[in-house]
Motif scaffolding. Structure first.
Motif, short mmCIF file in Angstrom:
data_model
loop_
_atom_site.label_atom_id
_atom_site.label_comp_id
_atom_site.label_asym_id
_atom_site.label_seq_id
_atom_site.Cartn_x
_atom_site.Cartn_y
_atom_site.Cartn_z
N ASN A 1 -38.05 -31.28 -5.52
CA ASN A 1 -37.98 -30.56 -4.61
C ASN A 1 -38.04 -29.25 -4.69
OD1 ASN A 1 -35.05 -29.79 -4.63
ND2 ASN A 1 -35.09 -32.46 -4.55
N GLU A 2 -37.84 -28.32 -3.95
CA GLU A 2 -38.41 -26.81 -3.83
C GLU A 2 -36.69 -26.45 -5.14
OE1 GLU A 2 -39.03 -22.30 -1.64
OE2 GLU A 2 -38.56 -24.45 -1.18
N ALA A 3 -35.73 -26.47 -4.84
CA ALA A 3 -34.88 -26.62 -5.60
C ALA A 3 -34.85 -26.62 -6.86
CB ALA A 3 -33.54 -26.62 -4.58
N SER A 4 -35.24 -28.34 -7.12
CA SER A 4 -35.22 -28.54 -8.11
C SER A 4 -35.92 -28.05 -9.37
CB SER A 4 -34.53 -29.70 -7.89
OG SER A 4 -35.96 -31.15 -7.50
N PHE A 5 -37.36 -27.81 -9.16
CA PHE A 5 -38.44 -28.18 -9.53
C PHE A 5 -38.37 -27.50 -11.06
CE2 PHE A 5 -43.25 -27.47 -10.70
CZ PHE A 5 -43.75 -28.08 -10.68
N ILE A 6 -38.47 -25.98 -10.97
CA ILE A 6 -38.32 -24.86 -12.00
C ILE A 6 -37.13 -25.64 -13.01
CG2 ILE A 6 -37.72 -22.71 -12.40
CD1 ILE A 6 -39.15 -21.70 -10.38
N PRO A 7 -36.30 -25.50 -12.26
CA PRO A 7 -35.23 -25.87 -13.69
C PRO A 7 -34.99 -27.49 -14.32
CG PRO A 7 -34.05 -26.06 -11.10
CD PRO A 7 -35.43 -25.07 -11.37
N ILE A 8 -35.62 -28.07 -13.84
CA ILE A 8 -35.71 -29.76 -13.90
C ILE A 8 -37.16 -29.93 -14.57
CG2 ILE A 8 -36.10 -31.92 -12.87
CD1 ILE A 8 -33.07 -31.58 -13.06
N MET A 9 -38.43 -29.30 -13.90
CA MET A 9 -39.90 -29.01 -15.39
C MET A 9 -39.26 -28.34 -16.38
SD MET A 9 -41.10 -31.94 -13.76
CE MET A 9 -41.22 -33.25 -12.25
N GLY A 10 -38.57 -27.29 -15.84
CA GLY A 10 -38.28 -26.21 -17.31
C GLY A 10 -37.03 -27.06 -18.56
N LEU A 11 -36.53 -27.69 -18.14
CA LEU A 11 -35.70 -28.48 -19.07
C LEU A 11 -36.43 -29.85 -19.40
CD1 LEU A 11 -32.98 -28.09 -20.42
CD2 LEU A 11 -32.62 -29.92 -18.74
N ALA A 12 -37.23 -30.47 -18.82
CA ALA A 12 -37.65 -32.13 -19.35
C ALA A 12 -38.74 -31.31 -19.75
CB ALA A 12 -38.24 -32.32 -18.23
N LEU A 13 -39.43 -30.60 -20.19
CA LEU A 13 -40.70 -30.19 -21.17
C LEU A 13 -40.05 -29.64 -22.22
CD1 LEU A 13 -43.51 -28.88 -19.47
CD2 LEU A 13 -43.73 -30.49 -20.12
N LEU A 14 -38.93 -28.36 -22.21
CA LEU A 14 -38.08 -27.67 -23.35
C LEU A 14 -37.76 -28.79 -24.35
CD1 LEU A 14 -37.16 -24.92 -24.19
CD2 LEU A 14 -34.82 -25.30 -23.22
N TYR B 1 -34.45 -20.09 -15.42
CA TYR B 1 -35.51 -20.04 -15.19
C TYR B 1 -35.85 -20.06 -16.71
CZ TYR B 1 -36.92 -18.13 -11.00
OH TYR B 1 -37.00 -18.13 -9.74
N MET B 2 -35.13 -19.70 -17.93
CA MET B 2 -34.57 -19.42 -20.00
C MET B 2 -35.60 -21.07 -19.86
SD MET B 2 -34.28 -16.46 -21.12
CE MET B 2 -34.54 -17.93 -22.21
N PRO B 3 -34.92 -22.40 -19.67
CA PRO B 3 -35.39 -23.41 -19.51
C PRO B 3 -37.61 -23.53 -19.99
CG PRO B 3 -33.81 -24.14 -18.38
CD PRO B 3 -33.85 -22.98 -18.64
N ALA B 4 -38.06 -22.89 -18.87
CA ALA B 4 -38.85 -22.82 -18.40
C ALA B 4 -40.21 -21.69 -19.85
CB ALA B 4 -39.46 -22.62 -16.73
N VAL B 5 -38.84 -21.04 -19.69
CA VAL B 5 -39.43 -19.91 -20.21
C VAL B 5 -39.73 -21.20 -22.14
CG1 VAL B 5 -38.87 -17.28 -21.91
CG2 VAL B 5 -38.71 -18.01 -19.45
N GLY B 6 -38.25 -21.52 -22.63
CA GLY B 6 -38.69 -21.97 -23.18
C GLY B 6 -39.81 -22.53 -23.46
N SER B 7 -40.05 -23.45 -22.79
CA SER B 7 -41.06 -24.70 -22.78
C SER B 7 -42.44 -23.46 -23.43
CB SER B 7 -41.23 -25.36 -21.67
OG SER B 7 -40.23 -25.89 -21.58
N LEU B 8 -42.34 -22.71 -22.19
CA LEU B 8 -43.72 -21.47 -22.64
C LEU B 8 -43.83 -20.73 -24.06
CD1 LEU B 8 -46.37 -19.78 -21.15
CD2 LEU B 8 -44.90 -18.46 -20.56
N ALA B 9 -42.68 -20.40 -24.31
CA ALA B 9 -42.69 -20.31 -25.92
C ALA B 9 -43.03 -21.51 -26.85
CB ALA B 9 -41.94 -20.05 -26.03
N MET B 10 -43.00 -22.89 -26.92
CA MET B 10 -43.49 -23.50 -27.63
C MET B 10 -45.02 -24.03 -27.55
SD MET B 10 -40.89 -26.44 -27.88
CE MET B 10 -39.94 -26.64 -25.83
N ILE B 11 -45.59 -23.91 -26.03
CA ILE B 11 -47.15 -24.19 -25.24
C ILE B 11 -47.95 -23.16 -26.12
CG2 ILE B 11 -48.71 -25.52 -23.41
CD1 ILE B 11 -45.85 -26.31 -22.40
N ALA B 12 -47.90 -22.22 -25.36
CA ALA B 12 -48.58 -20.97 -25.49
C ALA B 12 -49.33 -20.52 -27.14
CB ALA B 12 -47.62 -19.35 -24.60
#
Length: 489
Positions: free
Chosen positions: A227-240, A451-462
């Motif tokens: 859902n909208e509330a969980s998408f960014i924190p959950i997906m960011g942490l999952a990828l990180l 948003y930091m888990p998403a930032v961490g994921s970007l720092a690994m993929i980019a």
């Protein structure tokens, strides 16, 4: 008194492991790599116990599970498939073959040989040491409430954990750590299964179907897969936490040590099963915790001022005493396994990549092993000191470490294994981009931002794309070097 009984048995096992494995250490290869002869089950459990520390049961379950409910299962999917199965499938055999052939025993030494750069070896060794030691201090954090619930002084528990880790690392090195990981992994699996069973049977939960209906009555978003509330924190942490395992030196180190490339196949499946049990158990525990404390008011009324307090409190009110005592040993086991892996990674880069590699000190095999033993003890002590001294700077480093270390190392390591066109200039550009993304994100959003888990994921993929782009426009390595790196013959 159950916790004293289980702790006494656990301490006796660890001391026994240190005593038995001491006789098997004949040189640096045994101490650091287990002679590259570790069987697949032990390799898989060693990988899993290094992957999942006590944070997954305390901080993750209490914060993410309580806040988002069923969507936290996406983290289970990511950690199981990407962080475990695909990590072994893509990296396991290739890493074992190439590092053995090139004579590389650490991540920096592999990068130095692959890219012909002593400066790159020194930089990556510094990054590993500087960010993993504060990260190891975080292993102690969050356990205070659990120990206090059993009437144990957190300081005494910290001292016990640090002393046991230092003892078995000093005497048995990686062999002792691997055997301890296997024992600790068994404790983790049994403890998680028991916790899931007893919590699921609790009247507040009412089994799986009852859990879903009860959660839905609190908030339908808790049972919505995404859902909208969980998408960014959950997906960011999952990828990180899933992609991050591909670039962390304490995780990659497990691939160096496995008995054979064929054994990596068996280890892959065992590791995947272990990851699923542990992550599902943690997500389930965190999700059902919402049924005990439906809202912020009920948490406040129970005196739960921190997410780290939720799981210890539920253990106290919903589990039999002997199960709760076993979970205490489980959490200590998870903490010690991760701490030992971090300490070995840090001590090896200082002794192998800095003292011998950069300073070019002519240390004998015996003296190198003595140095590594002393450094293991030193780093355990250092992590203990950082854990007990309040210091916001250390906490900031801890929060940055996972994304920053993996972001700097994943692209050079992964592309170094598979892409012959990777250049030294591309690697430097990739590391620079990882540092810029991670540090810039921390400055812009704040270290505690969702948003930091998403930032961490970007720092690994980019950086993967940065390395590839720069490599394509810079001069490739000479043919002889590429043949030396990739030609198995």
């Amino acid at each position: 008194m159950w916790h004293y009984v289980f702790l006494a048995v656990y301490v006796a096992m660890i001391i026994g492991i240190a005593t038995v494995t001491k006789k098997r250490i004949k040189g640096v290869s045994d101490f650091l790599l287990g002679g590259r002869n570790v069987n697949p089950w032990m390799s898989a459990f060693s990988y899993g116990t290094a992957y999942f520390s006590a944070v997954i049961f305390i901080g993750f379950a209490g914060k993410m599970g309580w806040s988002f409910g069923i969507p936290t299962m996406w983290i289970v999917v990511g950690n199981t498939i990407i962080g475990s199965f695909l990590a072994w499938q893509v990296l396991g055999k290739k890493t074992r073959e190439m590092t053995q052939r090139l004579g590389a025993s650490t991540m920096p030494s592999f990068l130095e040989k692959r890219y012909k750069s002593k400066n790159l070896e020194s930089l990556t060794a510094f990054i590993i040491f500087f960010f993993l030691v504060p990260y190891s201090a975080s292993i102690y954090k969050g356990l205070n409430f659990l120990f206090e619930g059993f009437g144990i002084s957190p300081m005494n528990a910290y001292i016990l954990m640090a002393a046991l880790t230092a003892i078995y690392l000093y005497f048995g090195g990686f062999i002792a750590a691997t055997l301890a990981d296997f024992v600790q992994g068994c404790i983790m699996v049994i403890g998680v299964l028991l916790m899931v069973f007893f919590l699921g049977s609790n009247p507040e939960v009412g089994g799986f179907s009852g859990m879903l209906s009860n959660l839905s009555s609190i908030d339908p978003m808790l049972v919505t897969p995404i859902n909208e509330a969980s998408f960014i924190p959950i997906m960011g942490l999952a990828l990180l936490t899933s992609i991050g395992s591909w670039g962390l030196p304490q995780m990659i180190h497990k691939f160096y040590t496995i008995k054979s490339e064929k054994a990596a196949v068996s280890a892959k499946w065992v590791s995947t099963a272990f990851a699923f049990i542990i992550t599902f158990g943690a997500a389930y525990i965190g999700t059902v915790s919402r049924l005990f404390y439906p809202d912020a008011a009920s948490k406040a009324a129970a005196g739960l001022t921190s997410p780290d307090m939720i799981v210890p409190k539920i253990m106290e009110i919903a589990l039999p005493d002997w199960v709760a005592a076993l979970i205490l040993v489980l959490v200590i086991s998870a903490s010690m396994s991760t701490l030992a892996s971090l300490v070995l990674a840090s001590s090896s880069v200082v002794s192998i990549d800095f003292v011998k590699g950069r300073l070019k000190t002519d240390l004998s095999d015996k003296n190198t092993m003595i140095l590594m033993r002393l450094l293991c003890v030193l780093f355990v002590v250092l992590s203990f000191i950082l854990a007990i001294v309040p210091n916001s700077y250390v906490l900031s480093l801890m929060a940055l470490s996972w994304g920053l270390v993996s972001g700097c190392l994943l692209a050079p390591y992964f592309l170094g294994l598979y892409w012959k066109r990777t250049t030294k200039e591309g690697v430097w550009a990739g590391i620079t981009s990882a540092l810029a993304i991670m540090l810039g994100g921390a400055y812009y959003f704040g270290i505690n931002s969702v948003y930091m888990p998403a930032v961490g994921s970007l720092a690994m993929i980019a950086p993967i794309f940065v390395v590839m782009a720069v490599s394509l426009i810079t001069k490739p390595f000479e043919r002889e070097h590429i043949d030396y790196i990739f030609n198995k013959k």
